[in-house]
Every structure is written in C-alpha cells, then in structure tokens.
Design a protein around this motif. Structure first.
Motif, PDB file in Angstrom:
ATOM      1  N   SER A  36       8.988  -5.585   8.041  1.00  0.00           N
ATOM      2  CA  SER A  36       9.729  -5.163   6.856  1.00  0.00           C
ATOM      3  C   SER A  36       9.511  -6.110   5.682  1.00  0.00           C
ATOM      4  CB  SER A  36      11.211  -5.023   7.168  1.00  0.00           C
ATOM      5  OG  SER A  36      11.781  -6.261   7.511  1.00  0.00           O
ATOM      6  N   TYR A  37       9.587  -7.405   5.903  1.00  0.00           N
ATOM      7  CA  TYR A  37       9.388  -8.338   4.798  1.00  0.00           C
ATOM      8  C   TYR A  37       7.923  -8.416   4.385  1.00  0.00           C
ATOM      9  CZ  TYR A  37      14.155  -9.987   5.461  1.00  0.00           C
ATOM     10  OH  TYR A  37      15.503 -10.067   5.565  1.00  0.00           O
ATOM     11  N   THR A  38       7.067  -8.735   5.325  1.00  0.00           N
ATOM     12  CA  THR A  38       5.652  -8.900   5.013  1.00  0.00           C
ATOM     13  C   THR A  38       5.014  -7.581   4.615  1.00  0.00           C
ATOM     14  OG1 THR A  38       5.608 -10.657   6.655  1.00  0.00           O
ATOM     15  CG2 THR A  38       3.495  -9.860   5.875  1.00  0.00           C
ATOM     16  N   GLY A  39       5.368  -6.513   5.346  1.00  0.00           N
ATOM     17  CA  GLY A  39       4.804  -5.199   5.046  1.00  0.00           C
ATOM     18  C   GLY A  39       5.144  -4.742   3.640  1.00  0.00           C
ATOM     19  N   PHE A  40       6.412  -4.865   3.261  1.00  0.00           N
ATOM     20  CA  PHE A  40       6.794  -4.431   1.917  1.00  0.00           C
ATOM     21  C   PHE A  40       6.136  -5.290   0.853  1.00  0.00           C
ATOM     22  CE2 PHE A  40       9.542  -4.964  -1.803  1.00  0.00           C
ATOM     23  CZ  PHE A  40       9.365  -3.704  -2.343  1.00  0.00           C
ATOM     24  N   LEU A  41       6.153  -6.608   1.037  1.00  0.00           N
ATOM     25  CA  LEU A  41       5.554  -7.481   0.025  1.00  0.00           C
ATOM     26  C   LEU A  41       4.063  -7.190  -0.146  1.00  0.00           C
ATOM     27  CD1 LEU A  41       7.328 -10.878   0.745  1.00  0.00           C
ATOM     28  CD2 LEU A  41       7.704  -9.326  -1.181  1.00  0.00           C
ATOM     29  N   ALA A  42       3.374  -6.936   0.951  1.00  0.00           N
ATOM     30  CA  ALA A  42       1.945  -6.645   0.869  1.00  0.00           C
ATOM     31  C   ALA A  42       1.693  -5.298   0.194  1.00  0.00           C
ATOM     32  CB  ALA A  42       1.326  -6.657   2.261  1.00  0.00           C
ATOM     33  N   LEU A  43       2.432  -4.277   0.598  1.00  0.00           N
ATOM     34  CA  LEU A  43       2.203  -2.947   0.032  1.00  0.00           C
ATOM     35  C   LEU A  43       2.720  -2.815  -1.399  1.00  0.00           C
ATOM     36  CD1 LEU A  43       3.064  -0.764   3.140  1.00  0.00           C
ATOM     37  CD2 LEU A  43       0.807  -1.312   2.242  1.00  0.00           C
ATOM     38  N   ASN A  44       3.601  -3.694  -1.801  1.00  0.00           N
ATOM     39  CA  ASN A  44       4.137  -3.650  -3.161  1.00  0.00           C
ATOM     40  C   ASN A  44       3.323  -4.515  -4.125  1.00  0.00           C
ATOM     41  OD1 ASN A  44       6.018  -2.699  -5.059  1.00  0.00           O
ATOM     42  ND2 ASN A  44       7.182  -4.594  -4.903  1.00  0.00           N
ATOM     43  N   ASP A  45       2.494  -5.397  -3.594  1.00  0.00           N
ATOM     44  CA  ASP A  45       1.669  -6.263  -4.423  1.00  0.00           C
ATOM     45  C   ASP A  45       0.483  -5.473  -4.985  1.00  0.00           C
ATOM     46  OD1 ASP A  45       0.882  -8.965  -5.388  1.00  0.00           O
ATOM     47  OD2 ASP A  45      -0.858  -8.574  -4.103  1.00  0.00           O
ATOM     48  N   GLU A  46       0.250  -5.584  -6.278  1.00  0.00           N
ATOM     49  CA  GLU A  46      -0.804  -4.794  -6.919  1.00  0.00           C
ATOM     50  C   GLU A  46      -2.202  -5.201  -6.452  1.00  0.00           C
ATOM     51  OE1 GLU A  46      -0.044  -5.233 -11.068  1.00  0.00           O
ATOM     52  OE2 GLU A  46       1.689  -3.890 -11.012  1.00  0.00           O
ATOM     53  N   THR A  47      -2.432  -6.485  -6.232  1.00  0.00           N
ATOM     54  CA  THR A  47      -3.751  -6.951  -5.797  1.00  0.00           C
ATOM     55  C   THR A  47      -4.061  -6.470  -4.382  1.00  0.00           C
ATOM     56  OG1 THR A  47      -3.447  -8.926  -7.149  1.00  0.00           O
ATOM     57  CG2 THR A  47      -5.200  -8.982  -5.505  1.00  0.00           C
ATOM     58  N   VAL A  48      -3.101  -6.626  -3.475  1.00  0.00           N
ATOM     59  CA  VAL A  48      -3.298  -6.169  -2.097  1.00  0.00           C
ATOM     60  C   VAL A  48      -3.449  -4.649  -2.074  1.00  0.00           C
ATOM     61  CG1 VAL A  48      -2.249  -6.012   0.188  1.00  0.00           C
ATOM     62  CG2 VAL A  48      -2.092  -8.129  -1.108  1.00  0.00           C
ATOM     63  N   SER A  49      -2.639  -3.957  -2.868  1.00  0.00           N
ATOM     64  CA  SER A  49      -2.723  -2.492  -2.918  1.00  0.00           C
ATOM     65  C   SER A  49      -4.096  -2.030  -3.378  1.00  0.00           C
ATOM     66  CB  SER A  49      -1.650  -1.925  -3.851  1.00  0.00           C
ATOM     67  OG  SER A  49      -0.374  -2.172  -3.341  1.00  0.00           O
ATOM     68  N   LYS A  50      -4.646  -2.718  -4.362  1.00  0.00           N
ATOM     69  CA  LYS A  50      -5.984  -2.354  -4.854  1.00  0.00           C
ATOM     70  C   LYS A  50      -7.026  -2.575  -3.762  1.00  0.00           C
ATOM     71  CE  LYS A  50      -9.074  -2.984  -8.750  1.00  0.00           C
ATOM     72  NZ  LYS A  50      -9.322  -3.654 -10.021  1.00  0.00           N
ATOM     73  N   SER A  51      -6.914  -3.686  -3.017  1.00  0.00           N
ATOM     74  CA  SER A  51      -7.851  -3.959  -1.925  1.00  0.00           C
ATOM     75  C   SER A  51      -7.746  -2.905  -0.829  1.00  0.00           C
ATOM     76  CB  SER A  51      -7.586  -5.331  -1.327  1.00  0.00           C
ATOM     77  OG  SER A  51      -7.770  -6.331  -2.275  1.00  0.00           O
ATOM     78  N   VAL A  52      -6.516  -2.537  -0.463  1.00  0.00           N
ATOM     79  CA  VAL A  52      -6.311  -1.514   0.570  1.00  0.00           C
ATOM     80  C   VAL A  52      -6.872  -0.179   0.099  1.00  0.00           C
ATOM     81  CG1 VAL A  52      -4.552  -0.183   1.808  1.00  0.00           C
ATOM     82  CG2 VAL A  52      -4.331  -2.660   1.612  1.00  0.00           C
ATOM     83  N   ARG A  53      -6.603   0.171  -1.171  1.00  0.00           N
ATOM     84  CA  ARG A  53      -7.113   1.426  -1.721  1.00  0.00           C
ATOM     85  C   ARG A  53      -8.634   1.463  -1.689  1.00  0.00           C
ATOM     86  NH1 ARG A  53      -4.383   0.815  -6.203  1.00  0.00           N
ATOM     87  NH2 ARG A  53      -2.278   1.454  -5.826  1.00  0.00           N
ATOM     88  N   ASN A  54      -9.264   0.365  -2.061  1.00  0.00           N
ATOM     89  CA  ASN A  54     -10.731   0.307  -2.034  1.00  0.00           C
ATOM     90  C   ASN A  54     -11.261   0.404  -0.614  1.00  0.00           C
ATOM     91  OD1 ASN A  54     -10.909   0.092  -4.809  1.00  0.00           O
ATOM     92  ND2 ASN A  54     -10.969  -2.139  -4.781  1.00  0.00           N
TER      93      ASN A  54
END
Length: 98
Positions: A36-54
């Motif tokens: 819950s903590y790490t998952g939300f912070l990672a998925l809410n971070d714009e840089t990590v989100s861009k990496s996951v999307r790519n």
C-alpha cells in the motif's frame, strides 16, 4: 480488525493448524503495508509512471506524458475492490471446521 481475523481463523482452521493463523495474519499485514505505501508512491510518481508506461507500451496521458498512473482515489478504489474480492472468495470457498 485484527481480533476479527484471529477469531475467524480459529473457526476455519483445524486444531493442528491454529498456531499458524497469527503468523499468516502478521505476514499478510506486513505485505499489505508494503504494497500500500510503496505501491501507491511508485504508481503516483510521474517518473516511475512514465517508465512503467514505456515498459508496458501503454498510452501516455496528458500533453507531456508525465501524468501519474493512479490517483489516491483510484488506488483506494482498487484496494477496496481487491479486499472485498478476496474476502468474498475466502468466504465462499473455505468452510468453517467444527
């Protein structure tokens, strides 16, 4: 909630497995906290989100593609749905032991 889960485990587990209930409960709580903590912070971070999307070849949101994958509202809805689904599944497929 912890007392309710321990009580439910006592009615569901056989006598020889009842000592494992609190261990599983503790492990589940720690995994849930981590996700819950790490998952939300990672998925809410714009840089990590861009990496996951790519990596997953997902379309970009917004003009510059830096929008996060989930908002707090969406993350809480997903977690709530997952909790309900797991609880209903356990309730339907695991019977209580006498």
């Amino acid at each position: 909630q912890d007392i309710a889960v321990d009580g439910w485990a006592l009615t569901m587990l056989k006598k020889e497995n009842r000592g494992k209930g609190p261990v599983c409960n503790s492990i589940g709580q720690n995994i849930g906290t981590l996700l819950s903590y790490t998952g939300f912070l990672a998925l809410n971070d714009e840089t990590v989100s861009k990496s996951v999307r790519n990596y997953l070849h997902l379309p970009s949101f917004g003009s510059d593609g830096t929008r996060s994958l989930v908002s707090l509202e969406t993350f809480l809805k997903i977690c709530g749905f997952a909790m309900c689904a797991v609880t209903i599944t356990v309730g339907l497929f695991k019977s209580e032991v006498e």
